[in-house]
Design a protein around this motif. Structure first.
Motif, short mmCIF file in Angstrom:
data_model
loop_
_atom_site.label_atom_id
_atom_site.label_comp_id
_atom_site.label_asym_id
_atom_site.label_seq_id
_atom_site.Cartn_x
_atom_site.Cartn_y
_atom_site.Cartn_z
N ALA A 49 0.83 -1.20 0.00
CA ALA A 49 0.00 0.00 0.00
C ALA A 49 0.86 1.25 0.00
CB ALA A 49 -0.92 0.00 1.22
N ASP A 50 0.41 2.28 -0.71
CA ASP A 50 1.07 3.58 -0.69
C ASP A 50 1.06 4.10 0.76
OD1 ASP A 50 1.80 6.20 -2.41
OD2 ASP A 50 0.48 6.75 -0.76
N ALA A 51 2.21 4.57 1.22
CA ALA A 51 2.35 4.96 2.62
C ALA A 51 1.43 6.11 2.99
CB ALA A 51 3.81 5.32 2.91
N ARG A 52 1.28 7.10 2.08
CA ARG A 52 0.42 8.25 2.40
C ARG A 52 -1.04 7.84 2.48
NH1 ARG A 52 0.14 13.06 -1.12
NH2 ARG A 52 -1.08 13.83 0.65
N VAL A 53 -1.48 6.97 1.58
CA VAL A 53 -2.87 6.53 1.61
C VAL A 53 -3.14 5.72 2.87
CG1 VAL A 53 -4.60 5.11 0.45
CG2 VAL A 53 -3.08 6.57 -0.90
N ALA A 54 -2.22 4.81 3.20
CA ALA A 54 -2.38 4.01 4.42
C ALA A 54 -2.45 4.90 5.66
CB ALA A 54 -1.24 3.01 4.54
N ARG A 61 -9.71 6.54 10.41
CA ARG A 61 -10.24 5.53 11.33
C ARG A 61 -10.13 5.98 12.77
NH1 ARG A 61 -8.02 -0.71 11.06
NH2 ARG A 61 -9.81 -1.75 12.04
N ALA A 62 -9.03 6.69 13.09
CA ALA A 62 -8.80 7.15 14.47
C ALA A 62 -9.46 8.48 14.76
CB ALA A 62 -7.29 7.25 14.72
N GLY A 63 -10.07 9.11 13.76
CA GLY A 63 -10.73 10.40 13.97
C GLY A 63 -9.79 11.58 13.95
N ARG A 64 -8.56 11.39 13.46
CA ARG A 64 -7.59 12.48 13.42
C ARG A 64 -7.64 13.26 12.11
NH1 ARG A 64 -4.25 8.18 14.80
NH2 ARG A 64 -3.18 8.43 12.80
N ALA A 65 -8.31 12.74 11.10
CA ALA A 65 -8.39 13.40 9.80
C ALA A 65 -9.73 13.04 9.18
CB ALA A 65 -7.23 12.98 8.89
N GLY A 66 -10.08 13.81 8.14
CA GLY A 66 -11.36 13.60 7.49
C GLY A 66 -11.23 12.97 6.12
N GLU A 67 -12.34 12.95 5.39
CA GLU A 67 -12.38 12.33 4.08
C GLU A 67 -11.46 13.01 3.07
OE1 GLU A 67 -16.61 10.33 3.43
OE2 GLU A 67 -16.70 12.52 3.37
N ALA A 68 -11.36 14.34 3.16
CA ALA A 68 -10.54 15.08 2.20
C ALA A 68 -9.08 14.63 2.25
CB ALA A 68 -10.64 16.58 2.46
N ALA A 69 -8.59 14.24 3.41
CA ALA A 69 -7.19 13.80 3.54
C ALA A 69 -6.96 12.51 2.77
CB ALA A 69 -6.84 13.62 5.01
N VAL A 70 -7.95 11.62 2.75
CA VAL A 70 -7.80 10.36 2.02
C VAL A 70 -7.77 10.63 0.52
CG1 VAL A 70 -8.83 8.11 1.55
CG2 VAL A 70 -8.94 9.06 3.86
N VAL A 71 -8.70 11.46 0.03
CA VAL A 71 -8.74 11.77 -1.39
C VAL A 71 -7.49 12.53 -1.81
CG1 VAL A 71 -10.04 12.98 -3.20
CG2 VAL A 71 -11.26 11.73 -1.41
N VAL A 164 -10.60 -1.42 6.43
CA VAL A 164 -11.28 -0.13 6.24
C VAL A 164 -11.60 0.01 4.77
CG1 VAL A 164 -11.07 2.37 6.41
CG2 VAL A 164 -10.02 0.94 8.16
N SER A 165 -12.86 0.21 4.47
CA SER A 165 -13.30 0.38 3.09
C SER A 165 -13.77 1.83 2.93
CB SER A 165 -14.46 -0.58 2.79
OG SER A 165 -14.76 -0.63 1.43
N PHE A 166 -13.31 2.48 1.86
CA PHE A 166 -13.57 3.92 1.68
C PHE A 166 -14.23 4.15 0.32
CE2 PHE A 166 -12.56 8.24 0.41
CZ PHE A 166 -12.73 8.97 1.58
N VAL A 167 -15.39 4.78 0.32
CA VAL A 167 -16.10 5.09 -0.92
C VAL A 167 -15.71 6.50 -1.38
CG1 VAL A 167 -18.34 5.43 -2.03
CG2 VAL A 167 -18.04 3.59 -0.36
N VAL A 168 -15.15 6.58 -2.58
CA VAL A 168 -14.88 7.87 -3.22
C VAL A 168 -16.14 8.24 -4.00
CG1 VAL A 168 -13.36 9.14 -4.79
CG2 VAL A 168 -12.43 7.27 -3.40
N ARG A 169 -16.90 9.18 -3.48
CA ARG A 169 -18.18 9.53 -4.10
C ARG A 169 -17.95 10.40 -5.35
NH1 ARG A 169 -18.88 9.96 1.42
NH2 ARG A 169 -18.53 12.19 1.34
N ARG A 170 -19.02 10.58 -6.12
CA ARG A 170 -18.92 11.18 -7.45
C ARG A 170 -18.13 12.49 -7.50
NH1 ARG A 170 -21.62 15.09 -9.49
NH2 ARG A 170 -23.16 14.99 -7.82
N PRO A 171 -18.43 13.52 -6.68
CA PRO A 171 -17.65 14.76 -6.79
C PRO A 171 -16.16 14.55 -6.50
CG PRO A 171 -19.69 15.15 -5.59
CD PRO A 171 -19.55 13.66 -5.72
N ALA A 172 -15.86 13.70 -5.53
CA ALA A 172 -14.45 13.41 -5.23
C ALA A 172 -13.82 12.61 -6.36
CB ALA A 172 -14.36 12.62 -3.92
N LEU A 173 -14.59 11.72 -6.97
CA LEU A 173 -14.09 10.95 -8.10
C LEU A 173 -13.72 11.84 -9.27
CD1 LEU A 173 -13.72 7.98 -9.19
CD2 LEU A 173 -16.03 8.21 -10.11
#
Length: 283
Positions: A49-54, A61-71, A164-173
């Protein structure tokens, strides 16, 4: 809220298989995946896995960042798409299957709301745990987003069935396909302003509030709640209405607001799905 593929994404699809990204910068030789040697063919890829994505998924998962950080981490990340071999030819042909030519097909899955989603994976191990017969194909996440658009998929699911499964929704996609920053609709001031704007002509509306919808929440494999990565609805619009409206008046107000939201370009680009919460003001 279903949207047609916009023209700028259709234009990007023409170059999806080309040697350069959406800005014209060649993919080959770019060191985009940390320790993974980045060549056009991803030669020598270690499958990890890419280190930044992981790290972004761990922080979510720990509540330290939001969805935007994953995208954001996905914008420069190598991921894996699964291809499944299907035998071509006539089923009644006596030639043994092993001698036939097999076609490799991109896999899509159905989201809970029935929409088409492209499954992608952070690592080879995650992909093989999901489907041991799938062939892992390394690619840059923006290319995978373009592949999703080419398959008429409005969602991309990262590590389905994983811890952990993450859905990239349409605007983020779509933002990922263009390698642009993405802000979730529930945190976007422009979306909140647009929601207020479509209600200014409604005297029955006293207040408009925007927040994350219930569908943003997901869960890890053990059932623990994660404040992000869900398939939607992603945006909750709260309407405080003056008291005394009868059912007919209430339905008419909500219908007009929904029609204006559907026609608003900010919502068309920035919002995947909404839920509305109606609150009656105290008498």
């Amino acid at each position: 809220m279903s949207r047609e593929l916009p023209g700028h994404i259709r234009a990007l699809l023409d170059a999806a298989g080309g040697p350069a990204d959406s800005a014209g910068v060649p993919w080959a030789g770019r060191d985009l995946a940390g320790s993974v040697p980045a060549t056009a063919e991803h030669a020598g890829d270690d499958g990890l896995a890419d280190a930044r994505v992981a790290a972004a998924l761990d922080a979510l998962r720990a509540g330290r960042a939001g969805e935007a950080a994953v995208v954001d981490a996905l914008r420069d990340a190598r991921i894996f798409v699964p291809l499944i071999a299907s035998v071509a030819g006539d089923a009644n042909d006596p030639v043994p299957v092993s001698d036939k030519e097999a076609d490799l097909s991109l896999v899509t899955i159905a989201a809970p709301d029935g929409r088409t989603a492209l499954p992608v994976f952070t690592s080879v191990d995650a992909l093989r745990a999901w489907h041991p017969d799938a062939r892992p194909i390394p690619t840059w996440a923006p290319r995978a987003a373009l592949s999703a658009a080419a398959e008429d998929a409005q969602l991309m699911v990262l590590d389905p069935g994983g811890a952990v499964s993450f859905v990239v929704r349409r605007p983020a996609l779509w933002a990922l396909a263009q390698q642009k920053p993405w802000t979730p609709s529930y945190a976007d001031p422009a979306v909140a302003a647009a929601a207020r704007g479509v209600t200014v002509s409604e005297p029955a509306v006293l207040q408009v509030d925007c927040a994350a919808g219930r569908g943003v929440v997901s869960a890890d494999r053990n059932g623990a709640r994660i404040a992000g990565g869900g398939p939607g609805p992603e945006l909750r619009i709260g309407l405080t209405l003056r008291s005394g409206l009868d059912r007919h008046e209430l339905d008419a107000v909500v219908r007009r607001i929904q029609e204006r939201l559907a026609a608003d370009p900010v919502f068309a680009d920035g919002v995947d799905s909404i839920e509305m919460r109606i609150v009656a003001a105290p008498a």
